[in-house]
Write a protein that holds these residues in place. Structure first.
Motif, short mmCIF file in Angstrom:
data_model
loop_
_atom_site.label_atom_id
_atom_site.label_comp_id
_atom_site.label_asym_id
_atom_site.label_seq_id
_atom_site.Cartn_x
_atom_site.Cartn_y
_atom_site.Cartn_z
N TYR A 77 0.86 -1.18 0.00
CA TYR A 77 0.00 0.00 0.00
C TYR A 77 0.89 1.22 0.00
O TYR A 77 1.95 1.25 0.63
CB TYR A 77 -0.90 0.03 1.25
N LEU A 78 0.45 2.23 -0.71
CA LEU A 78 1.11 3.53 -0.67
C LEU A 78 0.06 4.60 -0.81
O LEU A 78 -1.12 4.31 -1.00
CB LEU A 78 2.20 3.63 -1.74
N ARG A 79 0.47 5.83 -0.66
CA ARG A 79 -0.45 6.97 -0.75
C ARG A 79 -0.04 7.86 -1.91
O ARG A 79 1.15 8.07 -2.16
CB ARG A 79 -0.39 7.81 0.54
N ASP A 80 -1.04 8.37 -2.61
CA ASP A 80 -0.73 9.34 -3.66
C ASP A 80 -0.38 10.67 -2.99
O ASP A 80 -0.39 10.77 -1.76
CB ASP A 80 -1.88 9.44 -4.68
N PRO A 81 -0.04 11.71 -3.75
CA PRO A 81 0.38 12.98 -3.14
C PRO A 81 -0.65 13.63 -2.22
O PRO A 81 -0.30 14.50 -1.43
CB PRO A 81 0.67 13.87 -4.34
N TRP A 82 -1.91 13.21 -2.31
CA TRP A 82 -2.97 13.84 -1.52
C TRP A 82 -3.48 12.95 -0.40
O TRP A 82 -4.44 13.28 0.27
CB TRP A 82 -4.11 14.26 -2.46
N GLY A 83 -2.86 11.78 -0.21
CA GLY A 83 -3.22 10.90 0.89
C GLY A 83 -4.19 9.79 0.54
O GLY A 83 -4.59 9.02 1.42
N ASN A 84 -4.59 9.67 -0.72
CA ASN A 84 -5.45 8.56 -1.13
C ASN A 84 -4.67 7.26 -1.09
O ASN A 84 -3.51 7.20 -1.51
CB ASN A 84 -5.96 8.76 -2.56
N ARG A 85 -5.30 6.21 -0.61
CA ARG A 85 -4.67 4.89 -0.53
C ARG A 85 -4.69 4.21 -1.90
O ARG A 85 -5.68 4.26 -2.62
CB ARG A 85 -5.45 4.04 0.46
N LEU A 86 -3.57 3.58 -2.25
CA LEU A 86 -3.46 2.77 -3.47
C LEU A 86 -2.88 1.42 -3.08
O LEU A 86 -1.95 1.36 -2.27
CB LEU A 86 -2.54 3.42 -4.50
N GLU A 87 -3.40 0.36 -3.65
CA GLU A 87 -2.85 -0.97 -3.45
C GLU A 87 -2.15 -1.38 -4.73
O GLU A 87 -2.65 -1.15 -5.83
CB GLU A 87 -3.97 -1.96 -3.11
N ILE A 88 -0.98 -2.00 -4.58
CA ILE A 88 -0.23 -2.52 -5.73
C ILE A 88 -0.03 -4.01 -5.48
O ILE A 88 0.51 -4.40 -4.44
CB ILE A 88 1.15 -1.83 -5.88
N VAL A 89 -0.48 -4.85 -6.41
CA VAL A 89 -0.29 -6.29 -6.29
C VAL A 89 0.63 -6.77 -7.40
O VAL A 89 0.73 -6.15 -8.46
CB VAL A 89 -1.62 -7.08 -6.33
N GLN A 90 1.28 -7.89 -7.14
CA GLN A 90 2.20 -8.45 -8.12
C GLN A 90 1.50 -9.43 -9.03
O GLN A 90 0.71 -10.24 -8.58
CB GLN A 90 3.35 -9.16 -7.42
N GLY A 91 1.83 -9.38 -10.31
CA GLY A 91 1.46 -10.41 -11.25
C GLY A 91 0.05 -10.35 -11.78
O GLY A 91 -0.67 -9.40 -11.61
N ALA A 92 -0.30 -11.43 -12.45
CA ALA A 92 -1.58 -11.51 -13.13
C ALA A 92 -2.59 -12.29 -12.32
O ALA A 92 -3.34 -13.09 -12.83
CB ALA A 92 -1.38 -12.16 -14.50
N HIS A 93 -2.61 -12.06 -11.01
CA HIS A 93 -3.56 -12.75 -10.13
C HIS A 93 -4.98 -12.44 -10.57
O HIS A 93 -5.35 -11.30 -10.80
CB HIS A 93 -3.36 -12.28 -8.68
N VAL A 94 -5.77 -13.46 -10.73
CA VAL A 94 -7.17 -13.29 -11.12
C VAL A 94 -8.02 -13.78 -9.96
O VAL A 94 -7.93 -14.93 -9.55
CB VAL A 94 -7.50 -14.07 -12.40
N SER A 95 -8.85 -12.90 -9.43
CA SER A 95 -9.75 -13.28 -8.34
C SER A 95 -10.88 -14.13 -8.88
O SER A 95 -11.41 -13.86 -9.96
CB SER A 95 -10.34 -12.04 -7.67
N GLU A 96 -11.21 -15.17 -8.15
CA GLU A 96 -12.37 -15.99 -8.53
C GLU A 96 -13.59 -15.37 -7.86
O GLU A 96 -13.59 -15.12 -6.68
CB GLU A 96 -12.17 -17.42 -8.08
N LEU A 97 -14.59 -15.14 -8.66
CA LEU A 97 -15.83 -14.58 -8.14
C LEU A 97 -16.69 -15.68 -7.57
O LEU A 97 -17.00 -16.66 -8.24
CB LEU A 97 -16.58 -13.83 -9.25
N ALA A 98 -17.08 -15.52 -6.33
CA ALA A 98 -17.99 -16.48 -5.70
C ALA A 98 -19.42 -16.08 -6.05
O ALA A 98 -19.76 -14.92 -6.04
CB ALA A 98 -17.79 -16.47 -4.19
N THR A 99 -20.21 -17.05 -6.36
CA THR A 99 -21.61 -16.74 -6.66
C THR A 99 -22.43 -16.95 -5.40
O THR A 99 -22.18 -17.87 -4.63
CB THR A 99 -22.15 -17.63 -7.81
N MET A 100 -23.39 -16.10 -5.23
CA MET A 100 -24.29 -16.19 -4.07
C MET A 100 -25.26 -17.34 -4.30
O MET A 100 -25.80 -17.46 -5.39
CB MET A 100 -25.06 -14.89 -3.90
N PRO A 101 -25.48 -18.15 -3.29
CA PRO A 101 -26.48 -19.23 -3.45
C PRO A 101 -27.87 -18.59 -3.61
O PRO A 101 -28.17 -17.58 -3.01
CB PRO A 101 -26.38 -20.03 -2.15
N GLN A 102 -28.66 -19.20 -4.45
CA GLN A 102 -30.02 -18.69 -4.71
C GLN A 102 -30.94 -19.03 -3.60
O GLN A 102 -30.89 -19.98 -2.95
CB GLN A 102 -30.54 -19.25 -6.04
#
Length: 132
Positions: free
Chosen positions: A107-132
């Motif tokens: 995590y780092l902050r831009d010049p105005w204090g906004n939070r930014l996250e930086i992750v490594q690589g081509a990680h793809v999140s798996e989306l969980a589906t909500m049970p019906q």
């Protein structure tokens, strides 16, 4: 139900008036993102737009009054986190390494204090589906 959403177009972070120089230094020089030409009708609003390698965009928009986002944040991917750490050190940008999950990130902050996250690589999140 099928989602009508087909993807993410852009993300916006907010900044105070007069932010353009710092935006170009941080997002352009530090992160290496190319600046995009804003539509003529939006140029008077201030801020700056930057392109991401996948065609999406990161917009820096002027907010009055401005308050930094200290929790909500965009997450950007980088090829090599260690290179990003060295670049942050070279630019004098403080960062915090987070090892709580399996994805290397910081995590780092831009010049105005906004939070930014930086992750490594081509990680793809798996989306969980909500049970019906």
């Amino acid at each position: 139900m099928t989602s009508l959403i087909v993807g993410l177009d852009h993300v916006q972070v907010c900044a105070p008036e007069g932010c353009e120089h710092d935006a170009r230094r941080f997002f352009g020089e530090f992160l290496g993102l190319p600046e995009l030409v804003k539509p003529l009708a939006l140029r008077a609003n201030g801020g700056a737009w930057f392109g991401l390698p996948d065609g999406r965009q990161l917009h820096v928009g002027v907010e009055r009054p401005f308050t930094p986002a200290t929790k909500a944040h965009p997450c950007l991917r980088c090829a090599e986190l260690s290179a990003m750490i060295e670049r942050a050190r070279a630019f004098g940008i403080p960062f915090e390494i987070d090892e709580r999950v399996d994805v290397p990130r910081l995590y780092l902050r831009d010049p105005w204090g906004n939070r930014l996250e930086i992750v490594q690589g081509a990680h793809v999140s798996e989306l969980a589906t909500m049970p019906q």
